[in-house]
Each structure stands twice: as structure tokens, then as C-alpha cells.
Write a protein that holds these residues in place. Sequence first.
Motif, PDB file in Angstrom:
ATOM      1  N   ARG A   1      37.371  41.531  34.797  1.00  0.00           N
ATOM      2  CA  ARG A   1      38.177  41.659  33.572  1.00  0.00           C
ATOM      3  C   ARG A   1      39.458  42.439  33.854  1.00  0.00           C
ATOM      4  NH1 ARG A   1      33.063  42.424  31.249  1.00  0.00           N
ATOM      5  NH2 ARG A   1      33.320  44.687  31.299  1.00  0.00           N
ATOM      6  N   SER A   2      39.326  43.488  34.668  1.00  0.00           N
ATOM      7  CA  SER A   2      40.498  44.296  35.004  1.00  0.00           C
ATOM      8  C   SER A   2      41.522  43.469  35.762  1.00  0.00           C
ATOM      9  CB  SER A   2      40.071  45.509  35.836  1.00  0.00           C
ATOM     10  OG  SER A   2      41.202  46.231  36.287  1.00  0.00           O
ATOM     11  N   TYR A   3      41.048  42.654  36.711  1.00  0.00           N
ATOM     12  CA  TYR A   3      41.950  41.774  37.454  1.00  0.00           C
ATOM     13  C   TYR A   3      42.671  40.822  36.500  1.00  0.00           C
ATOM     14  CZ  TYR A   3      41.356  42.391  42.521  1.00  0.00           C
ATOM     15  OH  TYR A   3      41.418  42.832  43.810  1.00  0.00           O
ATOM     16  N   ALA A   4      41.926  40.220  35.593  1.00  0.00           N
ATOM     17  CA  ALA A   4      42.521  39.271  34.651  1.00  0.00           C
ATOM     18  C   ALA A   4      43.582  39.952  33.793  1.00  0.00           C
ATOM     19  CB  ALA A   4      41.436  38.653  33.773  1.00  0.00           C
ATOM     20  N   GLU A   5      43.275  41.169  33.338  1.00  0.00           N
ATOM     21  CA  GLU A   5      44.236  41.907  32.514  1.00  0.00           C
ATOM     22  C   GLU A   5      45.501  42.233  33.307  1.00  0.00           C
ATOM     23  OE1 GLU A   5      41.990  45.251  31.250  1.00  0.00           O
ATOM     24  OE2 GLU A   5      40.695  44.089  29.892  1.00  0.00           O
ATOM     25  N   GLN A   6      45.311  42.671  34.563  1.00  0.00           N
ATOM     26  CA  GLN A   6      46.472  42.978  35.395  1.00  0.00           C
ATOM     27  C   GLN A   6      47.319  41.732  35.643  1.00  0.00           C
ATOM     28  OE1 GLN A   6      45.656  45.645  38.928  1.00  0.00           O
ATOM     29  NE2 GLN A   6      43.569  45.454  38.189  1.00  0.00           N
ATOM     30  N   ALA A   7      46.649  40.608  35.855  1.00  0.00           N
ATOM     31  CA  ALA A   7      47.382  39.364  36.099  1.00  0.00           C
ATOM     32  C   ALA A   7      48.204  38.976  34.880  1.00  0.00           C
ATOM     33  CB  ALA A   7      46.404  38.255  36.467  1.00  0.00           C
ATOM     34  N   LEU A   8      47.636  39.118  33.701  1.00  0.00           N
ATOM     35  CA  LEU A   8      48.359  38.750  32.484  1.00  0.00           C
ATOM     36  C   LEU A   8      49.543  39.682  32.240  1.00  0.00           C
ATOM     37  CD1 LEU A   8      45.304  37.827  30.268  1.00  0.00           C
ATOM     38  CD2 LEU A   8      47.187  36.295  30.889  1.00  0.00           C
ATOM     39  N   VAL A   9      49.353  40.975  32.522  1.00  0.00           N
ATOM     40  CA  VAL A   9      50.473  41.919  32.404  1.00  0.00           C
ATOM     41  C   VAL A   9      51.578  41.527  33.382  1.00  0.00           C
ATOM     42  CG1 VAL A   9      51.191  44.302  32.809  1.00  0.00           C
ATOM     43  CG2 VAL A   9      49.077  43.830  31.545  1.00  0.00           C
ATOM     44  N   ALA A  10      51.186  41.183  34.605  1.00  0.00           N
ATOM     45  CA  ALA A  10      52.167  40.800  35.624  1.00  0.00           C
ATOM     46  C   ALA A  10      52.902  39.522  35.221  1.00  0.00           C
ATOM     47  CB  ALA A  10      51.472  40.613  36.972  1.00  0.00           C
ATOM     48  N   LEU A  11      52.163  38.538  34.703  1.00  0.00           N
ATOM     49  CA  LEU A  11      52.793  37.279  34.298  1.00  0.00           C
ATOM     50  C   LEU A  11      53.758  37.496  33.142  1.00  0.00           C
ATOM     51  CD1 LEU A  11      49.728  34.890  34.602  1.00  0.00           C
ATOM     52  CD2 LEU A  11      51.825  34.806  35.986  1.00  0.00           C
ATOM     53  N   ARG A  12      53.398  38.370  32.228  1.00  0.00           N
ATOM     54  CA  ARG A  12      54.304  38.671  31.113  1.00  0.00           C
ATOM     55  C   ARG A  12      55.588  39.323  31.628  1.00  0.00           C
ATOM     56  NH1 ARG A  12      55.991  42.458  27.522  1.00  0.00           N
ATOM     57  NH2 ARG A  12      56.188  41.776  25.339  1.00  0.00           N
ATOM     58  N   SER A  13      55.429  40.255  32.597  1.00  0.00           N
ATOM     59  CA  SER A  13      56.606  40.912  33.170  1.00  0.00           C
ATOM     60  C   SER A  13      57.492  39.912  33.891  1.00  0.00           C
ATOM     61  CB  SER A  13      56.163  42.017  34.141  1.00  0.00           C
ATOM     62  OG  SER A  13      55.414  43.011  33.473  1.00  0.00           O
TER      63      SER A  13
ATOM     64  N   ARG B   1      40.884  33.083  35.516  1.00  0.00           N
ATOM     65  CA  ARG B   1      39.661  32.286  35.390  1.00  0.00           C
ATOM     66  C   ARG B   1      38.648  32.564  36.485  1.00  0.00           C
ATOM     67  NH1 ARG B   1      41.509  26.380  35.718  1.00  0.00           N
ATOM     68  NH2 ARG B   1      39.412  25.943  34.951  1.00  0.00           N
ATOM     69  N   ASP B   2      39.117  32.853  37.724  1.00  0.00           N
ATOM     70  CA  ASP B   2      38.220  32.845  38.881  1.00  0.00           C
ATOM     71  C   ASP B   2      37.989  34.202  39.526  1.00  0.00           C
ATOM     72  OD1 ASP B   2      37.942  30.034  38.805  1.00  0.00           O
ATOM     73  OD2 ASP B   2      39.871  29.797  39.801  1.00  0.00           O
ATOM     74  N   ALA B   3      38.502  35.281  38.956  1.00  0.00           N
ATOM     75  CA  ALA B   3      38.462  36.568  39.654  1.00  0.00           C
ATOM     76  C   ALA B   3      37.058  36.964  40.094  1.00  0.00           C
ATOM     77  CB  ALA B   3      39.059  37.655  38.769  1.00  0.00           C
ATOM     78  N   GLY B   4      36.078  36.829  39.231  1.00  0.00           N
ATOM     79  CA  GLY B   4      34.740  37.310  39.554  1.00  0.00           C
ATOM     80  C   GLY B   4      33.814  36.271  40.141  1.00  0.00           C
ATOM     81  N   VAL B   5      34.301  35.060  40.352  1.00  0.00           N
ATOM     82  CA  VAL B   5      33.441  33.975  40.836  1.00  0.00           C
ATOM     83  C   VAL B   5      33.304  34.071  42.354  1.00  0.00           C
ATOM     84  CG1 VAL B   5      33.112  31.485  40.960  1.00  0.00           C
ATOM     85  CG2 VAL B   5      34.180  32.511  38.940  1.00  0.00           C
ATOM     86  N   ARG B   6      32.062  33.966  42.856  1.00  0.00           N
ATOM     87  CA  ARG B   6      31.820  33.897  44.303  1.00  0.00           C
ATOM     88  C   ARG B   6      31.306  32.504  44.637  1.00  0.00           C
ATOM     89  NH1 ARG B   6      27.664  38.099  46.015  1.00  0.00           N
ATOM     90  NH2 ARG B   6      26.832  37.718  43.941  1.00  0.00           N
ATOM     91  N   TYR B   7      32.044  31.818  45.506  1.00  0.00           N
ATOM     92  CA  TYR B   7      31.679  30.447  45.871  1.00  0.00           C
ATOM     93  C   TYR B   7      30.934  30.439  47.201  1.00  0.00           C
ATOM     94  CZ  TYR B   7      34.884  28.924  42.195  1.00  0.00           C
ATOM     95  OH  TYR B   7      35.504  28.719  40.988  1.00  0.00           O
TER      96      TYR B   7
ATOM     97  N   ALA C   1      42.777  33.792  53.818  1.00  0.00           N
ATOM     98  CA  ALA C   1      41.703  32.942  53.305  1.00  0.00           C
ATOM     99  C   ALA C   1      40.870  33.608  52.209  1.00  0.00           C
ATOM    100  CB  ALA C   1      40.793  32.510  54.454  1.00  0.00           C
ATOM    101  N   ASP C   2      40.820  34.933  52.194  1.00  0.00           N
ATOM    102  CA  ASP C   2      40.020  35.602  51.160  1.00  0.00           C
ATOM    103  C   ASP C   2      40.824  35.728  49.873  1.00  0.00           C
ATOM    104  OD1 ASP C   2      37.566  37.393  50.474  1.00  0.00           O
ATOM    105  OD2 ASP C   2      39.315  38.565  49.871  1.00  0.00           O
ATOM    106  N   ARG C   3      40.203  35.328  48.765  1.00  0.00           N
ATOM    107  CA  ARG C   3      40.936  35.291  47.501  1.00  0.00           C
ATOM    108  C   ARG C   3      41.292  36.674  46.989  1.00  0.00           C
ATOM    109  NH1 ARG C   3      37.194  33.118  43.885  1.00  0.00           N
ATOM    110  NH2 ARG C   3      35.659  33.283  45.534  1.00  0.00           N
ATOM    111  N   ARG C   4      40.444  37.672  47.244  1.00  0.00           N
ATOM    112  CA  ARG C   4      40.754  38.996  46.716  1.00  0.00           C
ATOM    113  C   ARG C   4      41.973  39.606  47.405  1.00  0.00           C
ATOM    114  NH1 ARG C   4      35.250  42.342  45.618  1.00  0.00           N
ATOM    115  NH2 ARG C   4      34.639  41.574  47.660  1.00  0.00           N
TER     116      ARG C   4
END
Length: 673
Positions: A541-553, A404-410, A368-371
Motif C-alpha cells: 500500500r505504501s508503494y502504491a501511495e508513493q507511486a501515485l504521489v510521484a505520478l501526480r508530481s 497494481r502489482d507491488a505486493g504480488v510475487r510471481y 530484473a527484480d521489480r522492487r
Amino acid sequence: MFIMQPQLAEANARALLDLNLEPVEFVGLVEDSGQLQRFDEAYRRALRVATLEPVAAELWALYEQGKRDRARGLQEIDRNIELLLEGLRARSLATARLLEAGEYAVPQLLDALLQPRRPELRGLVTPILAQMGRAAVVPLSEAMLALDPASQEQVIRVLGVLPHRESIPYLYEVAQTTASDQVRRAARDAITQIDGAFDPALPVGSLYRQLGERYWSDRNTRSIVSFPGERHQLLWNYFPGIGLEPTAIYSELYHQAMTMRQAERAMRFDGGDREALSLWLTANFSREMVQPTGYDNPAYSVDRREAMYYAVASGSDPVQRGLARALRERETAIAREFIAAIRQTAGGEALQGIQGNQGVLARALSYADRRVQYDAALAIAQAMPREPFAGAERVVPVLAGLIRDAGVRYAVVIATSPERQQFLRSVLERDGYTVLAPAARLSGAADAISTVPGIDLFVLDVGRGETDQTILEIQRSNRLATSAILALLSGAEVPAAQTRYADDHLVRITSTGATDAQVSASARQLFERAIGTPMTDAEARSYAEQALVALRSIAIGRGVLRVEDAAVPLVAALQETSGETRMRVAEVLSFIGTRRAQSALMDAALAAGGAERIALFNATAESARRFGNLIEPRQVQRLKEIAMTGGRAEATAAAALMGSLNLPNEELVPLIV
């Protein structure tokens, strides 16, 4: 009878506190004054006066602490042991004081029990140790392992009348390792007294591991500590020639220390016990998280390495077991540490985490936890799995959501009163939460909850009758089960509710009378205990960058994961991001061969200007070279206009894109003629 001059009474109480007496000194002051009964009566009357209650509680706490400290003093314990040899009244008084000293008195009581020159004491201290119950079990068990056979037999007889199973592994160890037949028989008899039967086939290592499990499971309720509510607990060691030695440790670290101690013993008996190793790793991560900065932990010396060192060195299986435990127990912060360990040993470790141990890493994608979801998705992507596995379809969408949502706390506020809804919402928004529309019941917030990836925090102000039911509904929901819950109740209802939820680290109870600052502090402390510190902008920002690197791979690779599953969130991210992040999103979109993806790239390029437009034209050209022309006629028309009228670099990039789109000749004639 009431206090007629409360202001004067408060001033006098403050004056006493301002003396800064040690607790034992304050006890002496009260008792030597001959006013003990009057002090007791004044305290009870003061509790009925709102202005006097806090200062009266301080004085009473000082007095109670003084009585405990005095009873636990070495000289006082020795004096009371000697008093046991006096008359019945002295013996009764000494027994009461020794029982009040509790675990602190065990070393001297043990000395008296084993003192060969004073056999008359043995029969007097044995029933006192028996009356101490659990408080005597651990120190006596620790001592027993290091004693000579004759002394072991004496201690075993005492343990046999104490109906607490904490001594069982120690007794089995003695029974299986001693060379003395008498000691072995005594140990077997004691086990039978406590456990109903002796089983010679039981492995000692597994018994120690089970004891470690018990300490670990008690970490929130703290039902097997000797000094509930106190700052310190005691660890015990026996040193030949010195005796039984206590070491004070912070109460919040006691269970971790005892869990690790028992797990270490289990591994000494069975070096291949992966469950014991996994338990040790789990408790060590917890220790590291709870331990205050700068604290010299007596159970974990400063020359030992950080918890992650041992996790990455342990191999795949213990780490996966630890992750499975953390997911099962809703220990979000610990789960993230285990996933981080998997990522540091990427490749085979992560692949086994996906497919082995019932796919524990893949199961983390549904936590259930997004992180935890984010960390698991990054670990799986890093491993580049080649074979299908359950949950594979979730990896790429989770990665795309990171952008988009890495740093958002709902957060969600459930409160019966509109005024309370707005008050609590404003508190949370000031603390950086994105607060969904408040509701009077959980069902009223269901639609809003369905629109976001997950809820980090619920704040409830619905009265006692609805509070328990709402907490139950939240925790039964697969999507919400790891959400932190701050429940506000009336002051009179708080103590009982705190007791009900004492073993649930995801729930915190506070008073409806709390100020905005107090609500904020309670929410912060709960979040940090349940999930960890809030994500900083840099971490997001680091999470977003890692995600984009992973998606490219994933896009470049030929594995089981499909970058096409990220199309919709990436198109949205292309509209909402900027700078380098936007260019990385565009690059990944260029690997998705759909009309929507290529058209989104083209629309972004047409809406941009300067260097950004050129970069987006290039990304669209890459898409066209891979998948052909998928853009719309209106976009082709606008592209032609830019190629004809734009500046040199922009027009060249537009012309190159037209070439990549492989447009019909008639579309190109206006550029030439």
C-alpha cells in the motif's frame, strides 16, 4: 560385516548422546576405553543402515569436534610446542597436533619463533608455520605491523615462504613505512618470492582495497576461510605487551568484517579512494542484513551507527558506485539499500545517479527484480529530472505498475511430471505466490512469463540433465537474471550440485524427497537471501501511495517524464482499486489529456454511486477543464439523466460536470425548461 541389532545399537548411541558430554570429554571417553578402533568400525558400518545413519553422524561429529577443541586448547598447544624438543617420534606427533590446531596455534608458535632465550625452537616452529599455509598468513601479517624491527624481520622471512597473496599489502606497508633498511630489504625479498617482483610505485592503499575486494568476492564460496563448515572464524589483532589475540566471529559475518577492515586500511592510506569507501558501504549493508538479531559483533561495536547513516553521509559518487556493484553482482537487497540512500538525499544526488556514472540509477530500471525497478523509478521521479536521459520512457510505466502489482510475487514451476507440477504449485500458492501455469520446460512457460512484470521464483524438478541447462537459460535472460531458483534433485545428486552452485546466492539445491514443509522453508530461505523479506500488505500500500504521489508530481511538473505513459495501467487500476487509492488514481488520470482517460473516468463515475460518484464526477470535470470535452455521446446522455433525476448533491455535481464539458445550449435546455 553388518550390525545385527540396529535397534539396540541406536539405543546405545542415544544413551551416549544423552550424557550431554562436552566434545573433549567424549573424545576422552572413547580413547580411554581402549575401543577407538572399534568405535571407528562401528561408525562406518552404521552409515550403511538407514535408521542408524543420523545418530552415527551425530556421534562422529561430536568426536571430531572434541578432537579439534582439544588440539586448539592453549595448554595442549603449549605442551605440543615443548614436545618439539623431544625425540623424533614426539616431534612428529607434536607437529601433527599443531597442524591440526591450525590458526589457533599461531600465537604460541609466534611467541616461540620470537623467543630470544630459546633459539633452538625457532628452527622447529618455522617449518610448522610454513606447512600451515594460508592459516598462518593473516595472523602473522597482522602481528608483523606492530612488532619491533628485529621481530618483523623474523616474521617476514616466514611470510616469504608462504605462497599466499593475502600478505602482500602488509609487506608493502612495511617496506614503504619502516625506518629499518634490513626490514625493508626483507620485505622486498618476501614480496618478490610471493609475487615474482617488487614494484615500489604500487600504492599501499590500493593493495589493501584489492585484498578487500578478494574477501568480498569470496563471501559465497568461502574458499579462503580457515575453518570451512564451522560456526566461527577468527579475526586477529596484535597488542604490544599482550601479543597476538584471536576473536571469534560468526562465519557468515567473517567476509564482511575482513572486507571492511581492508577497505578502512585503504582509506587510511588514501582518504580520497571512493572505490574503497563504496566497498566498505557495500560490505556494511551486507553485514547488517546477515547479522542475527542480538548478536554482539566483535568487528562492529554496538555504539556504531546503522549502515544507512554512513551511506547517506558518503555523498553521491560512492553510493552510485555501490549501486553499480550491486546491480552487476545481482545483490538485489543491497541494491535497494543504495537506492534508498539516494532517495534520502534526493535532488542532486538522484539526478547525478541518473546521468552520472553511466546512468546507474536509470540502469536499475532495467534490472530484473521489480522492487529494484520500483525503488529506482521512485528515486528518479522524486528528483524531477529536467533533461532527457536513456531509460526515461520506463519510469512512468514502472510507477503505474506499482499501483497494481507491488505486493504480488510471481512464481513458475518447471517439472517433467504433472503430479510434481501440481504438488509444487500448491506449496507455492499456500505461501502466497501467484503461480503461472506450470510447464515441463522453460520454453513452455515463455508465453505466461511474458504477461507479468517479472518472476520472483522458479522451482525446477526436471532431473540433473535439464537442471543445469534451465538455470543457465534463466540467468542468461535479461528479464529473469535475478530470479531466485530452487532446484530439486535426487538425494545422490544434491551434494555435487550444491558444490557447483555454492557461489551463486540466487540458486538453492534441495532434494526431490523434500516434504511440502521443507520445500516451503527452502523457498522462503532462498527468497530472503536473494531478494529480501516478502513485501507485506502495508508495504505494498505504501508503494502504491508513493507511486501515485510521484505520478501526480510528474503531471503537475514540466520535466522530461510524461504522465501520459501511465494511461493504460492507470485505466486498469481505476477499475481494480477502491477507496482512497481509487480517488488518487482518478486524480492522476485527470491530468492525462486523452479520450481514453477521460472516458474511463466517466465510466467509473457512472458505475459508482453516492460520494464516490460525486468525487469521480469532479475528477472528470477537472479533466474537461484542462483538455475539453473528450467523453462519448452515450456518456453525455447518461450524465444529463443524472443531472435531471439525481439527488441534490449528485445532480449538482453532474450539472457542474456538464458545465465543464462546455456542452451546446440544446444539451442544457432540458435542465431548465
